[in-house]
Design an enzyme around this catalytic site. Structure first.
Site, mmCIF file in Angstrom:
data_model
loop_
_atom_site.group_PDB
_atom_site.id
_atom_site.type_symbol
_atom_site.label_atom_id
_atom_site.label_comp_id
_atom_site.label_asym_id
_atom_site.label_seq_id
_atom_site.Cartn_x
_atom_site.Cartn_y
_atom_site.Cartn_z
ATOM 1 N N ASP A 57 0.815 -0.993 0.048
ATOM 2 C CA ASP A 57 0.057 -0.019 0.022
ATOM 3 C C ASP A 57 0.911 1.172 0.117
ATOM 4 O O ASP A 57 1.965 1.262 0.539
ATOM 5 C CB ASP A 57 -0.765 -0.020 1.124
ATOM 6 C CG ASP A 57 -1.689 1.184 1.433
ATOM 7 O OD1 ASP A 57 -2.600 1.327 0.500
ATOM 8 O OD2 ASP A 57 -1.787 1.865 2.239
ATOM 9 N N HIS A 67 4.568 4.080 -3.573
ATOM 10 C CA HIS A 67 5.573 5.122 -4.039
ATOM 11 C C HIS A 67 5.772 6.006 -2.881
ATOM 12 O O HIS A 67 7.022 6.851 -3.157
ATOM 13 C CB HIS A 67 4.785 5.901 -5.070
ATOM 14 C CG HIS A 67 3.452 6.396 -4.642
ATOM 15 N ND1 HIS A 67 2.388 5.504 -4.733
ATOM 16 C CD2 HIS A 67 3.003 7.612 -4.342
ATOM 17 C CE1 HIS A 67 1.437 6.300 -4.166
ATOM 18 N NE2 HIS A 67 1.893 7.534 -4.100
ATOM 19 N N ASP A 108 -10.758 1.227 -5.057
ATOM 20 C CA ASP A 108 -10.636 2.832 -4.567
ATOM 21 C C ASP A 108 -10.969 3.598 -5.650
ATOM 22 O O ASP A 108 -10.535 4.884 -5.856
ATOM 23 C CB ASP A 108 -9.423 2.938 -3.893
ATOM 24 C CG ASP A 108 -8.315 2.641 -4.663
ATOM 25 O OD1 ASP A 108 -8.391 2.071 -5.777
ATOM 26 O OD2 ASP A 108 -7.204 2.791 -4.112
#
Length: 1599
Positions: A615, A618, A737
């Site tokens: 999760d 980045h 999402d």
């Protein structure tokens, strides 16, 4: 995790020991490699098992080992494309072969390092195995690495640097090895009749290794599933729908927000999952109970499990934050956050006082937003945040005064500053590093300068103020005021950005329609989200912890919570108020408790789940992700890891993928805005390989693999060149999402998009809500309803179709349906997946529904499938009668969509001129969102065709000799037309133009790229699909020349048989593939035959040597108009291509004998060499051989150097050929009578007497000793229309004081620099560009070499002469070869060397007034009157003399001159023909220039600057000789070799990448293409082979 609950583990099959389970052990740090492991003392690691595999006995019938070859760049690093490699799962161990060109800088005491455990034991990120690179300069450099298990690994090459004792670490590269995913097999979804089976997709008892491309992942949110006791129905539903893995959002205990991603306790699962709540958790936090459920999922339902891993933050109410506030970012541990916290506190306090300030507490309009933003701006002014930025003027003045009073002065040690203005002084101070706290923002007025430093500064600047303390303090204040100006501006800018961001966020959260529309503003629900979690009210600096979030377009490698980022102060973070950002620091020592806690978290999950989704990947610090994933892989080496990245850059994506070992990156179909963009995404992420791909069939090669560990048997292998990898895709139709398709496109598009995703050759994913047609994005935080298990029933949306499609996706991956085709036409997208060996496939026709409301069929042309049969499998669309949202308060439900299945579509079979085809026509009713699936197979497919096309060539081509191979492999257009009477030329490809060769090399130039990268869009592929003309050309050109070349009959028939079969049974779309198979197989065999007929130097050499050796075949062939015999065609050597292909221009005496050593002698073609020696020897006339042979019919004698080149080659032949000495006794019939009378070749006087080669050698020397004086036969315009009359006069004589031969005049050019002026307009007609009359240095070197050799032979009684008769001092006498040589030895340095020090001029024959450069050897000695300066031109001819007669040169002088040439003359592909500082230097050759500049008109500068290829080889050989004796190579010759190999890197690349597969005649400045040059020149390749052979001899001697 108990043993009974462990997932099935992958195994490696050891030929002599059965199956050894993979059970990694941290206690094993070195391999144990008994030949028959029975009861090992320590458990074997996967690396140990891999070693055992390669060292075990080989059994007949075992499949060849896969060898993936990684070619490194000369500096030891990978190319940009190959910096990341994805390798397949090591179900059977294989080899990663690292290749490097011999002699490159990285091979200089090179060591390959990697953290893959090559020597066995367990993996450790910071433990590296080493392999020393071989140091042989003449053979390929290869390191074979045994690969046996999954993971993410780094490598680099370390080697000696330029400075003595230094080491260079090359650029890093990365290879990631896919995990082995073991999963329960399932029954086929289709029956044997091709219909959907009711029992299809059932979970079976046996296991299979599931490729990543076979993953079908379904995201489930556990909190909507209820307790685990209710999970079985969801697992059954997921399995029935064809999914193979469940993606679980985080299952750990959730924080107060109830978001799964706000994890409160990383080491315990959420109590709501268990029927008994917290009391069911047990001592392990519920781990064992969850594992029991996941075992059921795996064993009963065939579902692997993947979970999110949250590394970047923890829930804001995690109880351990109270004990370990250092785990978050606070002003105490990250002081630059202090003003951000003050601003955040102010925002909260302001929110609690709105009413008292007359401001609205609810936002109903933009006016309210403006009022609140304006009010907050005024409120902020009270905080005086500017004090964090600037220096306190009053305090600075007082500090200076105090220092002066105390007599403390730090003398200024910076740049001179006296009398500079205040602005300059301020800038100097700002950049001096003496301003404490500058831009750190850690506390108010934390920016200052020490008083003594300030005093020293102002005293140095304001020297006129003396010791006046007030004046000095005032001066400092003036400086500080200016220092503060940009700091005030910075504060104003930061404040403005912060206020703008607050205002925009306020508008979004409370006013915008698509925002959350939060309620009234209060202290608990302030103006905008708070940036800090206040864990404790006391000690806020310690217990106020920064919340996590994300920033638009941020650099993912920079931590926005650390300086210099001001993201929290500027309110740039889109914050998650329920998540505290975790502070890992630089490593475990920076925050031990947090690292230990999070390591326990990930290792626990790795033992439970098959995969991780990282999760917020980045924003997770790379070093954190790497370390924690390494820990996880210790527990589960075959852990599958995926992530969704928002880096904004494919290159940055690769950084994360390679470092973390991400197996897949999440991609989403919903990001496409129209069908065209969607088709691009499908092509990019889901194509696999295009239909008819060639790489597997054409680029791979079969070899024998030595044991990579040095022990064990040699095994057969298949070498597969690796091109580098793009990150593997996990392609979602919709993620959990993102907005639903009802919002983004239309609800109907779910079926068409979902189907297209399943046809992608990659991992795929979906969410339950997508299949069930949920109308809106579900809020992970606020949504409390539960899923409804709809199975495949009425309320299941597209689930029934997904059952088929997901099952096909998995089956196609397991079956290797790796080839695909994507076609987009209007709103339609068609995807075809095919298994390449069986050519069975599935076709999907999808009518996308990007727009709402339409039921129109749209338009797509009938889909023609050439040579293919297709059978309908399934078709459907969704009928959604209402888009009203079900508002059931307890249950999540989708739209009331009905999957309407369509009746069978019968596919018509038709026939036209191109053969049979199936035609798929879309039915009249096929509304947007509809799909059809067809099963396809090729019509009358011959399953043996691949084998047939790739076999038999060895036998068919086995009788070809080197001249036959010239026809098969090469032949330029002019050669082919000459040889075939103009009937055949090179083949023209529409859109490309003519190939450069008629033979296989011509086809291979485009095919190499096409085959390696499967570039089926290339014009050649399009041409092949359109017709069979190319096939006909290939075999017809050979069959029509069988009369001249009988050995071509079998190759021609081999082509005819294979192309006939292709034309008979291969549909057009596969024609390029089979054409490539045939051509590449023929080329491989022909090349191998050519190499096998060459010398050991070539056959055992590296690819560069072999590529150059093929130039000997390229240049040596038979045409009709050029021959070594005037009466019949014979093979002859072309000077270059394409300009010198035929007729009088093909065969040149000088070119032949500069080329003969490299192209014929080093390669072992002594027959070809002898034929050319005898032919040119027969033409001896006037003591010369012709420059232009013209088939020995009308040879021209105007070349002073040619006989000396021939004599050098006779010497080389005698010394290298078997029984070479016998050549000297070979009789040669003489073309011309003894009196040199010109007669036609068929005149009775021609060939009327014979001489031996020894006699011809002697005649050349005797004629030169006597002096040569004649006028060319047929002198005048008919012979040479450019030459002036004086130029036809040939004069050569020996100066017997020095032994030097002089000759020529200013109107002729008797050496290789032979450009004659042609421009009347510029006044250069008849005037050579570089006459070089006098004694050219290379002729003297060749003369000395000949004299030395003949003296040796004569002394040994092997040559019938002792010397020459000459008139010396008025007397005719015998001058022995040794005496003549001694004259040269004595005089050479004095005549040719130009000393570095003018003080030494008296020792040499030097005119200082015309010396242009010192420390060189003259190019000519004794240039004609008025051109004495040309003696001193620095040109690349002296290394020729150095190579053939090194004894002439003072070694120190020689090396100095060579180093100067290295610096001044050496060029990318050759040598500059003139010193760039010479006034004649003109580096651009243009023969068509018809201007008035005499220096360049009509290309007069041919040899006055352009860079010629062939002198480079002589330079390299000379440098090698002298540097190894008096230079760096004396102590270590590898230093010399590495230096010289660095000079040929461009040459190596050129041979490989140029369509002519050779080296050019010349280039313009700095290697720039010269359009007038031959693209490939015999002597350019030859002299490079000469150098490489010298290196080979050294390597053999050192071995």
């Amino acid at each position: 995790m108990s043993k009974s609950n462990r997932k099935p583990r992958s195994t490696i099959k050891i030929p002599n020991g059965g199956n050894i389970m993979r059970t990694p052990s941290s206690s094993s740090t070195s391999p144990t490699t008994p030949k028959t492991p029975k009861t090992p003392k320590t458990p074997k690691t996967p690396a140990d098992e891999g070693i055992d595999f390669f060292e075990a006995a080989f059994k007949q019938g075992e499949k060849p080992i896969q060898v993936y070859e990684l070619q490194l760049e000369p500096d030891g690093g990978p190319s940009k494309e190959r910096a990341y490699m994805r390798l397949p799962p090591a179900t059977t161990p294989y080899v990663l072969r690292v290749s490097l060109e011999a002699g490159t800088s990285a091979s200089k005491n090179g060591v390959f390092k990697t953290n893959f455990p090559l020597d066995g034991g367990t993996f450790a990120r910071d433990r590296f195995a080493e392999r020393k690179l071989p140091t042989d300069f003449s053979k390929p450099i290869q390191i074979d690495l045994p690969i046996s298990h999954a993971g993410a690994f780094v490598y680099w090459v370390e080697y000696d640097g330029a400075e003595p004792g230094s080491r260079v670490k090359g650029r890093e590269g990365y290879f990631n090895i896919d995990p082995i995913l073991r999963i329960k097999a399932r029954s086929s979804i289709l029956s044997s009749k091709g219909t959907i089976s009711e029992k299809g997709g059932a979970v079976k008892s046996d296991y299979v290794n599931l490729p990543l491309d076979g993953l079908s992942i379904l995201t489930l949110v556990s909190k909507w599933m209820g307790p685990m006791s209710a999970w079985r129905e969801y697992l059954a539903e997921s399995s029935a729908r064809g999914y193979t893995m469940i993606h679980w959002t985080p299952l750990q205990e959730r924080g107060e927000s109830d978001s799964p991603y706000s994890v409160r306790n990383q080491l315990a699962y959420d109590p709501s999952m268990f029927p008994g709540g917290k009391k069911d958790l047990g001592s392990d936090g519920g781990k064992s109970k969850l594992e029991e459920m996941l075992k059921i999922a795996r064993d009963e339902y065939g579902l692997l499990s993947l979970t999110d891993v949250v590394l970047n933050h923890t829930a804001n109410d995690s109880p351990w934050l109270l004990e370990h506030p250092e785990a978050g970012y606070s002003p105490v541990n990250t002081p630059h956050l202090t003003p951000a916290l003050e601003l955040d506190d102010a925002m909260v306090q302001f929110s609690s006082t709105l009413s008292s300030r007359g401001l609205p507490t609810s936002v109903a309009s933009q006016q309210d937003v403006d009022a609140l933003a304006g009010g907050f701006q005024e409120y902020l002014k009270e905080l005086n945040l500017w004090q964090y930025y600037v220096l306190n003027v009053d305090a600075e003045r007082a500090s200076v005064k105090r220092a002066l009073d105390e007599g403390k002065v730090a003398v200024w040690d910076g740049p001179p500053i006296a009398h500079k203005d205040v602005a300059e002084l301020a800038e100097i101070m700002r950049s001096s590093g003496k301003v404490h706290g500058l831009r750190k923002l850690e506390k108010k007025f934390g920016t200052f300068v020490d008083g003594p430093v300030a005093v020293g500064f102002v005293k140095a600047a304001f020297v006129d103020l003396g010791d006046d303390s007030d004046a000095l303090a005032d001066a400092w204040v003036r400086v500080v005021d200016v220092v503060n100006v940009p700091l005030y501006q910075e504060w104003e800018e930061d404040t403005k950005v912060a206020l703008d961001n607050v205002k925009n966020r306020l508008k979004y959260t409370r006013l915008d329609e698509h925002g959350p529309r939060l309620g009234p503003i209060s202290e608990k629900l302030p103006l905008v989200e708070t940036y800090f979690t206040r864990v404790k009210s006391n000690d806020p600096a310690k217990y106020s912890l920064a919340n996590n979030g994300w920033i638009w377009n941020a650099n993912p490698l920079e931590n926005f919570a650390l300086p210099p980022s001001k993201a929290y102060l500027r309110r740039e973070v889109i914050v998650w108020g329920d998540c505290v950002k975790l502070r890992y620091g630089d490593g475990p020592s920076a925050n031990p408790w947090l690292w230990e806690h999070m390591t326990r978290y990930v290792t626990s999950l790795a033992g439970t789940f098959s995969g991780f989704r990282i999760d917020n990947c980045h924003s997770t610090p790379l070093h954190v992700g790497v370390a924690l994933l390494d820990s996880a892989r210790v527990v589960n080496p075959d852990l599958y890891v995926c992530a969704e990245l928002f880096t904004g850059s494919e290159e940055m994506d690769k950084v994360f993928v390679s470092r973390l070992g991400l197996n897949s990156l999440v991609r989403e179909a919903g990001n496409a805005w129209d069908p065209k963009e969607f088709s691009r995404l499908l092509y990019r992420h889901g194509l696999g390989k295009p239909l008819g791909s060639m790489d597997s069939a054409c680029v791979t090669s079969k070899e024998e693999l030595p044991p990579p560990t040095g022990k064990g048997p040699t095994r057969p292998c298949v070498v597969i060149p690796h091109n580098g990898s793009a990150p593997h895709a996990l392609f979602y139709d919709l993620t959990h999402d993102n907005e639903t398709y009802l919002d983004k496109r239309s609800a109907e598009d779910a079926l068409s998009t979902g189907a297209l995703i399943t046809f992608s050759y990659c991992a795929i994913g979906s969410v339950k809500g997508f299949d069930d047609l949920y109308p809106k994005l579900l809020n992970l935080v606020g949504e409390k309803r539960k899923y409804e298990a709809t199975g495949l029933g009425e309320r299941s949306g597209i689930a029934k179709a997904k059952r088929l499609l997901n099952a096909l996706h998995t089956e196609m991956a397991l079956g290797g349906f790796e080839e695909g085709h994507v076609h987009q036409e209007n709103d339609y997208i068609v995807m075809h997946r095919v298994q390449p060996s069986s050519q069975k496939g599935y076709l999907l026709v999808a009518h996308t529904a990007f727009s709402k409301g339409s039921k129109d069929r749209g338009w797509i042309n009938p889909i023609k499938l050439r040579g293919t049969k297709a059978k309908f499998v399934y078709g459907a669309h969704i009928d959604i009668p209402s888009y009203d949202i079900d508002k059931n308060p307890n249950t999540l439900r989708g739209l009331p969509g009905k999957l309407v299945e369509m009746p069978e579509v019968v596919v018509s079979q038709s026939l036209d001129a191109e053969g049979p085809y199936a035609e798929v026509i879309v039915p009249e009713y096929f509304p947007p969102g509809s799909i059809m699936v067809f099963k396809t197979h090729l019509h009358d497919l011959d399953l043996t065709l691949d084998t047939f096309c790739g076999s038999g060539a060895e036998e068919a081509f086995g009788d070809l000799n080197l001249v036959d191979l010239n026809v098969v492999l090469h032949r330029a257009d002019g050669e082919e037309r000459d040889a075939t009477g103009g009937e055949i030329g090179t083949y023209a490809i529409p859109g490309v133009g003519n190939l450069v060769y008629c033979g296989l090399e011509g086809w291979m130039y485009p095919l190499r790229h096409i085959m390696r990268y499967n570039d089926l869009g290339h014009p050649l592929c399009g041409h092949l699909r359109e017709g069979t003309w190319a096939l006909d050309y290939v075999y017809s050109r050979l069959s029509r020349q069988v009369g001249t070349f009988p050995h071509l009959e079998k190759p021609a028939q081999w082509f005819a048989d294979r192309f006939g079969k292709i034309k008979q049974c291969v549909p057009p779309f596969l024609r390029p593939k089979y054409f490539a198979i045939v051509i590449s197989e023929a080329y491989k065999v022909s090349r191998r035959l050519a190499i096998e007929q060459c010398s050991e130097f070539v056959s055992s050499g590296h690819s560069f040597t072999q590529d150059l050796a093929l130039c000997s075949i390229q240049m040596h062939g038979m045409v009709q108009s050029a021959s070594l015999d005037p009466g019949r065609p014979t093979p002859s050597l072309a000077a270059g291509l394409p300009h010198f292909t035929a007729g009088w221009a093909r065969c040149w005496g000088r070119d032949v004998f500069i080329s003969l050593r490299g192209l014929f002698l080093t390669t072992g073609n002594f027959t070809g060499a002898k034929a050319h020696i005898l032919a040119f020897a027969s033409t001896l006339k006037h003591g010369l051989i012709p420059n232009l042979l013209d088939s020995v019919r009308s040879p021209r004698y105007n070349s002073r150097d040619s006989p000396w080149w021939m004599l050098q080659n006779i010497q080389d032949y005698v010394q290298s050929a078997p029984d070479g000495l016998a050549l000297l006794s070979e009789p040669v019939k003489r073309r011309f009578p003894k009196d040199d009378t010109w007669v036609p070749w068929d005149d009775p006087k021609a060939y009327s007497y014979s001489s031996t080669i020894s006699e011809i050698i002697q005649e050349i020397l005797q004629r030169h000793a006597d002096g040569i004086h004649f006028r060319e036969y047929n002198a005048g315009p008919n012979l040479d229309m450019q030459m002036s009359d004086e130029g036809f006069n040939i004069d050569i004589q020996v100066d017997w004081e020095t032994g030097i031969i002089f000759g020529g005049n200013q109107y002729n050019c008797g050496t290789w620099m032979d450009k004659m002026g042609e421009s009347t307009k510029a006044g250069t007609k008849g005037r050579p560009g570089s006459p070089r009359d006098g004694a050219p240095v290379e002729i003297i070197g060749l003369l000395k070499s000949t004299l030395r050799w003949l003296d040796q032979l004569s002394t040994a009684g092997k040559f019938p002469f002792k010397g020459v008769e000459a008139e010396v001092d008025g007397k005719r006498r015998l001058v022995t070869y040794k005496e003549w040589g001694n004259l040269l030895q004595t005089s050479f340095e004095a005549c040719y060397y130009v000393p570095s020090d003018p003080a030494d001029d008296a020792k040499y024959n030097v005119n200082p007034s015309i010396v242009n450069r010192r420390g060189i050897y003259k190019d000519v000695y004794g240039s004609g009157s008025g051109r004495e300066w040309s003696d001193y031109q620095f040109r690349p001819n002296f290394p020729i003399a150095m190579t053939v007669a090194p004894e002439l040169f003072d070694p120190e002088h020689a090396l100095q001159a060579l180093k100067l040439a290295d610096e001044v003359l050496k060029a990318p592909l050759g040598m500059k023909t003139l010193d760039p500082i010479d006034l004649q230097y003109r580096p651009y050759y243009d023969n068509s220039n018809d201007g008035t500049d005499p220096a360049i008109a009509k290309g007069l500068n041919y040899h006055n600057g352009p860079e010629w290829g062939w002198p480079l080889g002589y330079f390299l050989r000379a440098y090698l000789y002298f540097d190894s004796r008096v230079g760096a190579g004396k102590e270590d010759i590898t230093k010399t070799l590495h230096h010289l190999h660095g000079s040929i890197l461009t040459t190596r690349r050129h041979v490989v990448n140029d369509p002519w597969a050779g080296l050019p005649e010349l280039t313009n400045k700095d290697g720039e293409l010269c359009p007038d040059s031959c693209n490939t020149q015999a002597w350019s390749a030859s002299t490079m082979l000469d150098f490489l052979e010298e290196v080979h001899k050294l390597s053999k001697a050192a071995a």
